[in-house]
Design an enzyme around this catalytic site. Structure first.
Site, short mmCIF file in Angstrom:
data_model
loop_
_atom_site.label_atom_id
_atom_site.label_comp_id
_atom_site.label_asym_id
_atom_site.label_seq_id
_atom_site.Cartn_x
_atom_site.Cartn_y
_atom_site.Cartn_z
N CYS A 181 -61.89 80.57 22.64
CA CYS A 181 -60.51 80.83 22.18
C CYS A 181 -60.13 82.30 22.29
O CYS A 181 -58.94 82.63 22.18
CB CYS A 181 -60.34 80.36 20.75
SG CYS A 181 -60.80 78.65 20.52
N ASN B 44 -54.47 73.37 18.44
CA ASN B 44 -55.28 74.49 18.92
C ASN B 44 -55.55 74.30 20.42
O ASN B 44 -56.24 73.36 20.81
CB ASN B 44 -56.58 74.50 18.11
CG ASN B 44 -57.55 75.58 18.54
OD1 ASN B 44 -57.41 76.18 19.60
ND2 ASN B 44 -58.57 75.81 17.73
N HIS C 19 -54.41 83.56 17.06
CA HIS C 19 -54.85 82.30 17.67
C HIS C 19 -54.40 81.14 16.79
O HIS C 19 -54.65 81.13 15.58
CB HIS C 19 -56.37 82.35 17.82
CG HIS C 19 -56.98 81.04 18.20
ND1 HIS C 19 -56.44 80.23 19.18
CD2 HIS C 19 -58.07 80.37 17.72
CE1 HIS C 19 -57.18 79.14 19.29
NE2 HIS C 19 -58.16 79.20 18.41
O1 UT7 Z 1 -60.48 77.57 17.91
C1 UT7 Z 1 -61.70 77.47 17.24
C2 UT7 Z 1 -61.49 77.87 15.91
N1 UT7 Z 1 -61.57 76.70 15.03
C3 UT7 Z 1 -61.05 76.81 13.84
O2 UT7 Z 1 -60.46 77.80 13.50
C4 UT7 Z 1 -61.29 75.69 12.84
C5 UT7 Z 1 -61.62 76.28 11.51
N2 UT7 Z 1 -61.79 75.28 10.49
C6 UT7 Z 1 -60.75 74.60 9.96
O3 UT7 Z 1 -59.62 74.81 10.36
C7 UT7 Z 1 -61.01 73.63 8.84
O4 UT7 Z 1 -62.34 73.77 8.40
C8 UT7 Z 1 -60.76 72.14 9.24
C9 UT7 Z 1 -59.29 71.90 9.44
C10 UT7 Z 1 -61.53 71.82 10.53
C11 UT7 Z 1 -61.25 71.19 8.15
O5 UT7 Z 1 -60.60 71.52 6.92
P1 UT7 Z 1 -61.46 71.67 5.58
O6 UT7 Z 1 -60.52 71.89 4.49
O7 UT7 Z 1 -62.49 72.72 5.84
O8 UT7 Z 1 -62.09 70.22 5.45
P2 UT7 Z 1 -63.63 69.83 5.38
O9 UT7 Z 1 -64.27 69.96 6.70
O10 UT7 Z 1 -64.23 70.58 4.24
O11 UT7 Z 1 -63.54 68.31 5.01
C12 UT7 Z 1 -63.00 67.86 3.76
C13 UT7 Z 1 -63.00 66.35 3.74
C14 UT7 Z 1 -64.33 65.74 4.16
O12 UT7 Z 1 -64.54 64.58 3.37
P3 UT7 Z 1 -65.56 64.62 2.11
O13 UT7 Z 1 -66.87 65.00 2.71
O14 UT7 Z 1 -65.01 65.68 1.20
O15 UT7 Z 1 -65.46 63.25 1.59
C15 UT7 Z 1 -64.12 65.31 5.58
O16 UT7 Z 1 -64.93 64.23 5.97
O17 UT7 Z 1 -62.04 65.85 4.68
C16 UT7 Z 1 -62.67 64.88 5.55
N3 UT7 Z 1 -62.02 64.97 6.85
C17 UT7 Z 1 -60.92 64.26 7.15
N4 UT7 Z 1 -60.18 63.39 6.44
C18 UT7 Z 1 -59.09 62.87 7.03
C19 UT7 Z 1 -62.37 65.72 7.93
N5 UT7 Z 1 -61.50 65.52 8.92
C20 UT7 Z 1 -60.59 64.61 8.47
C21 UT7 Z 1 -59.45 64.04 9.03
N6 UT7 Z 1 -58.74 63.18 8.27
N7 UT7 Z 1 -59.04 64.31 10.28
#
Ligand code: UT7
Length: 322
Positions: A112, A281, A251
């Site tokens: 990225c 993204n 980004h």
């Molecule tokens: O260009 C490369 C750079 N990449 C980035 O900048 C990405 C950086 N990271 C992020 O933007 C965030 O970490 C995410 C958007 C990817 C995820 O958000 P989060 O608030 O960190 O969520 P999480 O990974 O902590 O997941 C929270 C919950 C989990 O469930 P449990 O374990 O709490 O029951 C996930 O399984 O949300 C669940 N989850 C979803 N639920 C519904 C993960 N993806 C989804 C989804 N829909 N698409």
């Protein structure tokens, strides 16, 4: 040292869109979850258009705006994770499609941050008189490396391309450039091709695993720490204060990352350009697409900072005057 400025930008996107509601029919997710966690509502997805085709369309618009002949381009640098082929490079394929026969063309791998790294190469090549006019492109068809069964990643990414032309100038408009990396395979990775030696016939079940993998929380922590740092570093180089920045193009990965960065560095959130609601993204394409869409808001003399971060890990920034 020669001066450098941006003389044209362009962008391109596939025709097909994929909304959050449509994604919710593929994986266990919802518009509410995606919007509240990321700010993304929809993304463009290739319905057959290639990375090269998107890049060429973006480049043609940038060339037209710059009012130059393709023959003036003496370097083409492409940041991409998703070239159509590993060889020839995306840059050479774009060179051929454009007829830019006087250019040295090559790809760089910085995920990225690809557009920032490519721009650094362009700026330094012009500064040290190795080139006069450089086309820098970020182009991706990420939909081919996304696991459409993995809700953790498939909701985040989209396809597109952006381009900018840097040219030598009597008046220098590039005020600061900063890049940095930290090798880290666990946070964000993509196998892409079998990594074991086919000749030795080693079998490794991971060899078939060619989708993007991400530890979202780790990348999130990384992003909110390096985004403000990137802004501080270029301000330091330009001997400027944060209050002098007029626009920030970060980004387009996650709206929460932008809001955290704005808070940490104390810049009004309204200065952060956002289009991730409709693109998601797009990795290396995200910054040049955003730059192309934001430029209508820029006034002469305004100071703009571009900030990239991503796989590698890689990060970096460019501060310039419009
Ligand atoms: O260009 C490369 C750079 N990449 C980035 O900048 C990405 C950086 N990271 C992020 O933007 C965030 O970490 C995410 C958007 C990817 C995820 O958000 P989060 O608030 O960190 O969520 P999480 O990974 O902590 O997941 C929270 C919950 C989990 O469930 P449990 O374990 O709490 O029951 C996930 O399984 O949300 C669940 N989850 C979803 N639920 C519904 C993960 N993806 C989804 C989804 N829909 N698409």
């Amino acid at each position: 040292m020669r001066g450098v400025k941006i003389i044209g930008t362009g962008s391109a996107r596939p025709n097909k869109t994929l909304t959050n509601d449509e994604l919710a029919k593929l994986v266990d997710t919802s518009d509410e979850w995606i919007t509240s966690r990321t700010g993304i509502k929809s993304r463009y997805i290739s319905d057959g258009v290639s990375t090269t085709q998107l890049a060429v369309e973006a480049a043609k618009k940038a060339i037209e705006e710059a009012k130059i002949s393709v023959l003036e381009i003496d370097m083409i640098v492409v940041g991409t994770l998703t070239p159509d082929l590993l060889m020839p490079s995306a840059a050479c394929m774009i060179q051929s499609a454009l007829g830019a026969v006087n250019a040295t063309a090559f790809d760089i791998s910085a995920a990225c941050s690809g557009f920032i790294y490519g721009s650094k190469i362009a700026i330094n090549a012009i500064r040290c008189e190795d080139a006069k006019t450089v086309l820098v492109i970020g182009a991706e068809v990420l939909s081919k490396i996304v696991d459409w069964k993995d809700r953790n990643t498939c909701v985040l990414f989209g396809d597109g391309a952006g381009a900018a032309i840097y040219q030598e100038s009597e008046e220098n408009k590039i005020l600061g450039v900063y890049t940095q990396s930290e090798g880290n395979v666990k946070a964000l990775s993509l196998n892409g091709i079998p990594l074991s030696n086919c000749f030795l016939q080693t079998t490794n079940e991971n060899d078939t695993d060619f989708y993007i993998k991400m530890d979202g929380r780790e990348v999130y922590k990384f992003a909110i720490s390096v985004a403000p740092l990137c802004i501080e570093k270029v301000l330091e180089k330009a001997n400027m204060d944060v209050s002098e920045i007029d626009h920030v193009i970060l980004h387009q990965a996650n709206e929460r990352i932008m809001d955290m960065a704005a808070k940490k560095i104390d810049i009004d959130q309204s200065k952060f350009f956002k289009n991730l609601d409709s693109y998601g993204n797009t990795s290396a394409a995200s910054i040049p697409i955003a730059l192309d869409e934001a430029k209508s808001e820029f006034k002469p003399g305004e100071k703009i900072v571009l900030v990239g971060f991503g796989g590698g890990l890689t990060w970096g920034s460019i501060l310039f005057e419009w």
